[in-house]
Scaffold this motif. Structure first.
Motif, PDB file in Angstrom:
ATOM      1  N   GLU A   1       7.743  31.681 -22.291  1.00 21.00           N
ATOM      2  CA  GLU A   1       8.765  30.800 -21.712  1.00 21.00           C
ATOM      3  C   GLU A   1       9.384  31.382 -20.441  1.00 21.00           C
ATOM      4  N   ILE A   2       9.411  32.708 -20.325  1.00 24.36           N
ATOM      5  CA  ILE A   2      10.064  33.358 -19.184  1.00 24.36           C
ATOM      6  C   ILE A   2       9.046  33.844 -18.156  1.00 24.36           C
ATOM      7  N   ALA A   3       7.816  34.066 -18.574  1.00 26.69           N
ATOM      8  CA  ALA A   3       6.800  34.587 -17.658  1.00 26.69           C
ATOM      9  C   ALA A   3       6.637  33.730 -16.397  1.00 26.69           C
ATOM     10  N   PRO A   4       6.623  32.377 -16.483  1.00 33.03           N
ATOM     11  CA  PRO A   4       6.532  31.585 -15.242  1.00 33.03           C
ATOM     12  C   PRO A   4       7.712  31.808 -14.311  1.00 33.03           C
ATOM     13  N   LEU A   5       8.927  31.971 -14.881  1.00 32.79           N
ATOM     14  CA  LEU A   5      10.099  32.231 -14.045  1.00 32.79           C
ATOM     15  C   LEU A   5       9.961  33.566 -13.328  1.00 32.79           C
ATOM     16  N   ALA A   6       9.515  34.618 -14.056  1.00 45.74           N
ATOM     17  CA  ALA A   6       9.319  35.923 -13.430  1.00 45.74           C
ATOM     18  C   ALA A   6       8.268  35.849 -12.328  1.00 45.74           C
ATOM     19  N   SER A   7       7.205  35.079 -12.576  1.00 44.63           N
ATOM     20  CA  SER A   7       6.162  34.941 -11.558  1.00 44.63           C
ATOM     21  C   SER A   7       6.699  34.242 -10.316  1.00 44.63           C
ATOM     22  N   GLU A   8       7.517  33.200 -10.515  1.00 48.02           N
ATOM     23  CA  GLU A   8       8.087  32.482  -9.368  1.00 48.02           C
ATOM     24  C   GLU A   8       9.027  33.383  -8.577  1.00 48.02           C
ATOM     25  N   ILE A   9       9.819  34.198  -9.278  1.00 45.74           N
ATOM     26  CA  ILE A   9      10.730  35.111  -8.579  1.00 45.74           C
ATOM     27  C   ILE A   9       9.948  36.133  -7.767  1.00 45.74           C
ATOM     28  N   ASN A  10       8.867  36.662  -8.347  1.00 42.87           N
ATOM     29  CA  ASN A  10       8.037  37.621  -7.608  1.00 42.87           C
ATOM     30  C   ASN A  10       7.426  36.982  -6.369  1.00 42.87           C
ATOM     31  N   GLN A  11       6.971  35.745  -6.496  1.00 40.50           N
ATOM     32  CA  GLN A  11       6.412  35.047  -5.336  1.00 40.50           C
ATOM     33  C   GLN A  11       7.487  34.795  -4.287  1.00 40.50           C
ATOM     34  N   LEU A  12       8.710  34.471  -4.753  1.00 36.15           N
ATOM     35  CA  LEU A  12       9.806  34.260  -3.808  1.00 36.15           C
ATOM     36  C   LEU A  12      10.131  35.542  -3.061  1.00 36.15           C
ATOM     37  N   ILE A  13      10.130  36.683  -3.779  1.00 32.96           N
ATOM     38  CA  ILE A  13      10.390  37.967  -3.120  1.00 32.96           C
ATOM     39  C   ILE A  13       9.309  38.278  -2.096  1.00 32.96           C
ATOM     40  N   GLU A  14       8.053  38.035  -2.464  1.00 36.85           N
ATOM     41  CA  GLU A  14       6.954  38.288  -1.530  1.00 36.85           C
ATOM     42  C   GLU A  14       7.054  37.385  -0.305  1.00 36.85           C
ATOM     43  N   MET A  15       7.405  36.114  -0.536  1.00 36.01           N
ATOM     44  CA  MET A  15       7.559  35.191   0.591  1.00 36.01           C
ATOM     45  C   MET A  15       8.714  35.632   1.483  1.00 36.01           C
ATOM     46  N   ASN A  16       9.809  36.066   0.859  1.00 35.44           N
ATOM     47  CA  ASN A  16      10.954  36.544   1.620  1.00 35.44           C
ATOM     48  C   ASN A  16      10.578  37.748   2.476  1.00 35.44           C
TER      49      ASN A  16
END
Length: 461
Positions: A222-237
């Motif tokens: 349930e949380i793994a997709p959220l963690a993945s999205e945050i990591n992608q957001l950090i990389e994009m940032n």
């Protein structure tokens, strides 16, 4: 834990609902048991009533006879609240039959209008005996041949109430223990179930503190997709910041040559015009650099990876400024164990260098750089972790009006010294872009104190 905590909310409402459910179940079971007990009590009285009917008889003279055996010693114990009475109904004139437990006339008989007979010609009503016992009486009238008789059986209501009380005590005790156990198990399940959210929070704190650059850990589905999205957001940032830095560098490089050409060409002009052109080109160069710095700061501000080690930066700047200004003594006073800032290292060093350079110009003997915890500025998004970095000198200082004037862009209070008048403005912009504040105050030595309030990084838990 605060009430706006997700864990507290789930525990609170889950516990309230469980408590309401257990209380409701207890009341329903208690009510059902009472109804069953009262029905059984009335059934027992009617069974005893039938036993008496079958055990008594009346002769031709109207005299009653018989010895009912109801199987309970309570009917032989005085004032027990358990009685049976057989009264002849006139014109039968025989004597009455009573149980050994009855010590007087017996309970009063209410009117038929108040408590009528049922279809089976039996009526029940409450009564009180001479000993003060609360009774329930079952009554009927039967034809015994030569005459009729009124038969009454009374039962002590305290027996059924005591039985119900004992049952309720055991019921509430069992359900109470079950409820406490359920709340404990429910609390443990909720805490364990929400533990991954706490892991995610700590991972984000490590990123903010500069101890990691992405969310790591074994998160549930349930949380793994959220963690993945945050990591992608950090990389994009990070990519956006790098692209902005490259664009800023490219723009600075493209403007460097035209400005240099203008400076060289200005030497060919007449002295007065040359000075004017050089002054304007210097001003243009300073303005371009300021806006380039501002664009770079704006690009970096949104980065969660922005961080600066204030202690190492201050020590490095003290060494540099000490070599350039040997007549001034530079020192530091750091009042926090972890002077780390949520600011890009380059931006902090630029702001600190401007302030220390200004302080060195006007200091008599010493310049002190202080770092201490500070209250957040008004309207700050982050409530804790702020640090105040002050550069203080022992110079002549500034009046209140002069401080306001010094903070205006491009204004120089001392035209005899070199500079563009943009240093304090750049510092104020850097502080503002990171959500902090900048002010000019009086130093402890009586000179000027330039104070920056910037967001700090919290230590890892």
């Amino acid at each position: 834990m605060r009430f706006n905590s997700l864990t507290v909310r789930v525990l609170f409402f889950g516990s309230i609902w469980a408590a309401i459910g257990i209380v409701a179940i207890a009341l329903v079971i208690s009510g059902l048991y009472r109804n069953a007990s009262e029905r059984g009590f009335r059934f027992l009285l009617r069974a005893n009533l039938n036993g008496i009917i079958n055990a008594v008889s009346m002769d031709e003279t109207g005299e009653l006879s018989g010895s009912p055996q109801l199987g309970s010693l309570a009917y032989s114990r005085p004032d027990s609240g358990w009685y049976w009475i057989v009264d002849p109904i006139p014109p039968a004139g025989g004597s009455r039959l009573v149980s050994a437990s009855l010590g007087g006339e017996g309970p009063a008989i209410p009117s038929v209008e108040e408590y009528p007979f049922s279809e089976s010609y039996v009526r029940t009503y409450p009564a009180t005996d001479q000993a003060g016992n609360e009774l329930v009486v079952a009554e009927t009238e039967v034809d015994l041949g030569p005459g009729a008789a009124r038969i009454r059986v009374a039962g002590n209501l305290a027996v059924i109430e005591n039985d119900i009380s004992r049952f309720n005590y055991r019921l509430f005790l069992a359900l109470g223990l079950f409820g406490i156990g359920s709340l404990i198990i429910n609390g443990i399940a909720i805490l364990v179930g929400l533990k991954p959210l706490d892991h995610a929070r700590r991972a984000l704190e490590r990123i903010r503190a500069g101890q990691a650059d992405r969310l790591t850990g074994d998160f549930p589905s349930e949380i793994a997709p959220l963690a993945s999205e945050i990591n992608q957001l950090i990389e994009m940032n990070t990519r956006v910041v790098e692209r902005a830095r490259k664009q800023v560098g490219n723009l600075a490089h493209s403007l460097k040559t035209p400005i240099a050409v203008l400076l060289n060409e200005s030497r060919e002009f007449e002295p007065e015009k040359g000075r004017l052109v050089r002054a304007q080109v210097d001003s243009m160069q300073a303005q371009v650099q300021t806006y380039l710095d501002r664009a770079r700061i704006a690009a970096q501000r949104g980065s969660v990876l922005a961080r600066a080690d204030a202690r190492s930066a201050i020590e490095r700047m003290i060494r540099v400024m000490g070599k350039l200004n040997r007549e001034v003594e530079f020192s530091q006073a750091i009042e926090t164990a972890q002077p780390r800032l949520a600011v890009e290292q380059q931006d902090f060093e630029e702001a600190l260098g401007n302030l220390m350079e200004n302080a060195a110009r006007f200091a008599r003997k010493s310049v002190v750089v202080r770092v201490a915890p500070a209250h957040p500025p008004d309207g700050a998004a982050i409530a804790t972790g702020w640090l105040a970095v002050s550069v203080e000198d022992d110079g002549p200082g500034l009046t209140e009006e002069e401080r306001k004037e010094a903070l205006k862009r491009g204004r120089r209070l001392d035209e005899s010294r070199p500079g563009t008048g943009l240093g304090l403005s750049i510092v104020a912009e850097i502080c503002s872009e990171y959500g902090g504040s900048f002010s000019l105050e009086t130093s402890q030595a009586g000179g000027l104190a330039a104070r920056m309030v910037l967001p700090g990084l919290q230590a890892e838990a």
